[in-house]
Scaffold this motif. Sequence first.
Motif, PDB file in Angstrom:
ATOM      1  N   VAL A 105     -13.844  -0.904  11.017  1.00 50.93           N
ATOM      2  CA  VAL A 105     -13.384  -0.059   9.906  1.00 50.93           C
ATOM      3  C   VAL A 105     -14.257  -0.253   8.665  1.00 50.93           C
ATOM      4  CG1 VAL A 105     -11.437   0.552   8.407  1.00 50.93           C
ATOM      5  CG2 VAL A 105     -11.028  -0.057  10.806  1.00 50.93           C
TER       6      VAL A 105
ATOM      7  N   ARG B 296     -16.324  -7.091   5.962  1.00 52.27           N
ATOM      8  CA  ARG B 296     -15.048  -7.796   6.136  1.00 52.27           C
ATOM      9  C   ARG B 296     -15.234  -9.268   6.485  1.00 52.27           C
ATOM     10  NH1 ARG B 296      -9.960  -6.820   4.248  1.00 52.27           N
ATOM     11  NH2 ARG B 296      -9.152  -4.853   4.951  1.00 52.27           N
TER      12      ARG B 296
ATOM     13  N   LEU C  18       1.986   1.873  -3.615  1.00 55.75           N
ATOM     14  CA  LEU C  18       0.975   2.417  -4.526  1.00 55.75           C
ATOM     15  C   LEU C  18       0.870   3.938  -4.378  1.00 55.75           C
ATOM     16  CD1 LEU C  18      -1.674  -0.395  -3.961  1.00 55.75           C
ATOM     17  CD2 LEU C  18      -0.163  -0.135  -5.934  1.00 55.75           C
TER      18      LEU C  18
ATOM     19  N   THR D 286      -7.429  -3.675  10.270  1.00 57.22           N
ATOM     20  CA  THR D 286      -8.543  -4.415   9.660  1.00 57.22           C
ATOM     21  C   THR D 286      -8.026  -5.474   8.688  1.00 57.22           C
ATOM     22  OG1 THR D 286     -10.504  -4.199   8.266  1.00 57.22           O
ATOM     23  CG2 THR D 286      -8.825  -2.528   7.964  1.00 57.22           C
TER      24      THR D 286
ATOM     25  N   ALA E 298      -6.155   2.148  -5.077  1.00 55.93           N
ATOM     26  CA  ALA E 298      -5.151   3.220  -5.003  1.00 55.93           C
ATOM     27  C   ALA E 298      -5.122   4.060  -6.271  1.00 55.93           C
ATOM     28  CB  ALA E 298      -3.775   2.628  -4.741  1.00 55.93           C
TER      29      ALA E 298
ATOM     30  N   ASN F  96       0.820  -1.214   0.000  1.00 58.83           N
ATOM     31  CA  ASN F  96       0.000   0.000   0.000  1.00 58.83           C
ATOM     32  C   ASN F  96       0.853   1.264   0.000  1.00 58.83           C
ATOM     33  OD1 ASN F  96      -2.369  -1.431  -0.168  1.00 58.83           O
ATOM     34  ND2 ASN F  96      -2.754  -1.426   2.040  1.00 58.83           N
TER      35      ASN F  96
ATOM     36  N   ASP G  80     -10.996  -4.266  -3.310  1.00 57.93           N
ATOM     37  CA  ASP G  80     -11.764  -5.310  -2.642  1.00 57.93           C
ATOM     38  C   ASP G  80     -13.178  -4.855  -2.296  1.00 57.93           C
ATOM     39  OD1 ASP G  80      -9.994  -7.422  -2.503  1.00 57.93           O
ATOM     40  OD2 ASP G  80      -8.996  -6.622  -0.734  1.00 57.93           O
TER      41      ASP G  80
ATOM     42  N   ARG H   4     -16.753   1.917   0.971  1.00 57.28           N
ATOM     43  CA  ARG H   4     -15.559   2.588   0.470  1.00 57.28           C
ATOM     44  C   ARG H   4     -15.847   3.901  -0.277  1.00 57.28           C
ATOM     45  NH1 ARG H   4     -11.006  -1.741  -0.843  1.00 57.28           N
ATOM     46  NH2 ARG H   4      -9.851  -0.226   0.371  1.00 57.28           N
TER      47      ARG H   4
ATOM     48  N   LYS I 125      -1.606  -8.231  -3.304  1.00 54.92           N
ATOM     49  CA  LYS I 125      -0.852  -7.600  -2.201  1.00 54.92           C
ATOM     50  C   LYS I 125       0.274  -8.455  -1.631  1.00 54.92           C
ATOM     51  CE  LYS I 125      -3.480  -3.872  -1.920  1.00 54.92           C
ATOM     52  NZ  LYS I 125      -4.467  -3.388  -0.974  1.00 54.92           N
TER      53      LYS I 125
ATOM     54  N   GLU J  63      -1.995   6.146   9.843  1.00 53.91           N
ATOM     55  CA  GLU J  63      -1.363   4.874   9.447  1.00 53.91           C
ATOM     56  C   GLU J  63       0.089   5.070   9.002  1.00 53.91           C
ATOM     57  OE1 GLU J  63      -4.476   5.134   9.571  1.00 53.91           O
ATOM     58  OE2 GLU J  63      -5.323   3.143   9.882  1.00 53.91           O
TER      59      GLU J  63
HETATM   60  N1  EPU Z   1     -14.387   6.241   4.572  1.00 56.76           N
HETATM   61  C1  EPU Z   1     -15.316   7.247   4.721  1.00 56.76           C
HETATM   62  N2  EPU Z   1     -15.272   8.287   3.838  1.00 56.76           N
HETATM   63  C2  EPU Z   1     -14.355   8.374   2.857  1.00 56.76           C
HETATM   64  C3  EPU Z   1     -13.387   7.363   2.736  1.00 56.76           C
HETATM   65  C4  EPU Z   1     -13.435   6.295   3.618  1.00 56.76           C
HETATM   66  O1  EPU Z   1     -16.159   7.185   5.593  1.00 56.76           O
HETATM   67  O2  EPU Z   1     -14.412   9.331   2.090  1.00 56.76           O
HETATM   68  C5  EPU Z   1     -14.444   5.086   5.468  1.00 56.76           C
HETATM   69  C6  EPU Z   1     -14.723   3.801   4.727  1.00 56.76           C
HETATM   70  O3  EPU Z   1     -16.111   3.612   4.534  1.00 56.76           O
HETATM   71  C7  EPU Z   1     -14.126   2.766   5.625  1.00 56.76           C
HETATM   72  C8  EPU Z   1     -12.993   3.506   6.318  1.00 56.76           C
HETATM   73  O4  EPU Z   1     -13.171   4.884   6.008  1.00 56.76           O
HETATM   74  O5  EPU Z   1     -15.079   2.385   6.576  1.00 56.76           O
HETATM   75  C9  EPU Z   1     -11.595   3.117   5.905  1.00 56.76           C
HETATM   76  O6  EPU Z   1     -11.392   3.449   4.544  1.00 56.76           O
HETATM   77  P1  EPU Z   1     -10.047   4.101   4.051  1.00 56.76           P
HETATM   78  O7  EPU Z   1     -10.406   5.149   3.053  1.00 56.76           O
HETATM   79  O8  EPU Z   1      -9.204   4.479   5.213  1.00 56.76           O
HETATM   80  O9  EPU Z   1      -9.394   2.883   3.328  1.00 56.76           O
HETATM   81  P2  EPU Z   1      -8.625   2.925   1.955  1.00 56.76           P
HETATM   82  O10 EPU Z   1      -7.749   4.104   1.943  1.00 56.76           O
HETATM   83  O11 EPU Z   1      -9.579   2.708   0.859  1.00 56.76           O
HETATM   84  C10 EPU Z   1      -6.507   1.625   2.751  1.00 56.76           C
HETATM   85  C11 EPU Z   1      -5.822   0.375   2.324  1.00 56.76           C
HETATM   86  C12 EPU Z   1      -6.641  -0.823   2.771  1.00 56.76           C
HETATM   87  C13 EPU Z   1      -6.814  -0.759   4.278  1.00 56.76           C
HETATM   88  C14 EPU Z   1      -7.475   0.571   4.675  1.00 56.76           C
HETATM   89  C15 EPU Z   1      -7.614   0.755   6.163  1.00 56.76           C
HETATM   90  C16 EPU Z   1      -4.720   1.067   0.284  1.00 56.76           C
HETATM   91  C17 EPU Z   1      -4.632   0.951  -1.186  1.00 56.76           C
HETATM   92  N3  EPU Z   1      -5.687   0.367   0.868  1.00 56.76           N
HETATM   93  O12 EPU Z   1      -7.762   1.609   2.064  1.00 56.76           O
HETATM   94  O13 EPU Z   1      -5.899  -1.960   2.427  1.00 56.76           O
HETATM   95  O14 EPU Z   1      -7.643  -1.818   4.696  1.00 56.76           O
HETATM   96  O15 EPU Z   1      -6.682   1.650   4.158  1.00 56.76           O
HETATM   97  O16 EPU Z   1      -6.387   0.656   6.799  1.00 56.76           O
HETATM   98  O17 EPU Z   1      -3.899   1.738   0.885  1.00 56.76           O
HETATM   99  C18 EPU Z   1      -5.585  -4.224   1.905  1.00 56.76           C
HETATM  100  O18 EPU Z   1      -4.379  -3.984   1.885  1.00 56.76           O
HETATM  101  O19 EPU Z   1      -6.060  -5.387   1.828  1.00 56.76           O
HETATM  102  C19 EPU Z   1      -6.516  -3.111   2.000  1.00 56.76           C
HETATM  103  C20 EPU Z   1      -7.812  -3.237   1.735  1.00 56.76           C
END
Ligand code: EPU
Length: 424
Positions: A335, A339, A33, A312, A101, A30, A124, A129, A406, A197
């Motif tokens: 989170v 899941r 990316l 998570t 990403a 991550n 995923d 999201r 990943k 993070e």
């Molecule tokens: N959320 C909001 N509003 C937004 C964006 C997100 O409420 O505008 C909420 C989502 O609904 C969710 C929570 O925030 O409940 C977490 O989402 P976040 O945006 O933090 O996750 P992400 O940036 O899409 C990254 C990692 C994930 C990891 C999460 C949490 C990357 C590419 N992905 O996702 O990694 O689970 O942070 O730590 O960096 C994985 O590696 O398997 C993976 C899914």
Amino acid sequence: MAAATSQGSRYQVRGGAALTGSVRISGSANAALAAMCAALLTDEPVVLDNVPAVSDVDSLANLLAHLGATVERPAPNRVAINAAKVGTLEAPIDLVSENRASFQVMGPLLARHGFAALPPPGGDVIGQRPIAVHLDGFGAMGATIDRVGEHYQARAPRGLTGTRVFADYPSVSGTQNVMLAATLARGETVIVNAATEPEVQALAALLNAMGGRVSGAGTQTVTVEGVERLHGTTFALVPDRIEAGTFAIAAAMTGGDVDLVDAPAGVMDAIITKLRGAGATVEARDGALRVAAGTRLAPVGFQALPYPGLATDLHAPMAALLTQADGVSIIHERVFDNRMLYVAELRKMGAEIISTGSSAIINGPTPLHGARARALDVRAGAAVLLAGLVASGTTVIDDLHHLDRKYERLDEKLRGLGAELERV
Ligand code: EPU
């Protein structure tokens, strides 16, 4: 660029081997990316080292190439990006849908070129999201956002202006995207309720190595002082805390004793504490994190939370371990809202798990048996694979492309520790 994955779309796992020996932890997928997206902020080459050979890196590389960047892989874990000739500022859905990403190209494109048009990102199916944190942040900095067909169009023809940006939720990629945009904005941007993070901290370190002025990353308030331009750099990525956690769980669960070379122990407090609670020995030894199983696995409860809470991404692998613990464990996912895809797969193998929306109750220990199961998302797939390592007989895991997104050379690394598995 060479593809990250080898042939074969399913794993065949024969359970029973205790994992022993040592395994080197790859660079963070991550973090890689987000770092690749940062390369779009400059017309000079950005060379990234310790990049894992995983398929999400390949698909993001395809997107960067579509935009006009040159992406080369001069060595297996080195990616060199030159964004001098970026000229295409929009992307079709097939290049964005594979990878969450990919939406993080929006911040850099908007900041450097004043325009970006992207469909919503893929990734995923682990919850809703949303991307409101990203878009609201750009809007606060002066961009106009329109939904045109399947694309979000973001425009800032006169550039972005620094401001206070409140993130509704501490979204990891949302924080990163706003940071990326803010590096080239006029004046200071303060992100309030930022994600803490380690991958956010890793991006800040890269941006600063490129001449950016980012402070506070790792806290809930990140400040970005905009600069006129960023320059190229050579930068090594941090190790992958989720891969390290997955191998740590595998060692404890199989009755093993494994040295995780280069594991980032300093950002793994939650998983280390939970594994110790479950009876494993976890200690720093000669630059590695040693994880050795105890005589018995004890049940532990946990909540999956934003950092520094238990990640998570380690929820499902930890659930697989707890099927072997002697008693009842209760898990809460805080989170993501979807899941629990691993639950039905582990039940096929004999696990006693009841899932109620965002919680799961696991009654152990249950002897697991081989079954045909699916990797429904990357971490659900890891959970099924770990279960296969302790199951009797053979487990066949379909949909490996999720794991390939990943985990770098996962089957090879596990075989190196004595596991019996192959891609077929
Ligand atoms: N959320 C909001 N509003 C937004 C964006 C997100 O409420 O505008 C909420 C989502 O609904 C969710 C929570 O925030 O409940 C977490 O989402 P976040 O945006 O933090 O996750 P992400 O940036 O899409 C990254 C990692 C994930 C990891 C999460 C949490 C990357 C590419 N992905 O996702 O990694 O689970 O942070 O730590 O960096 C994985 O590696 O398997 C993976 C899914």
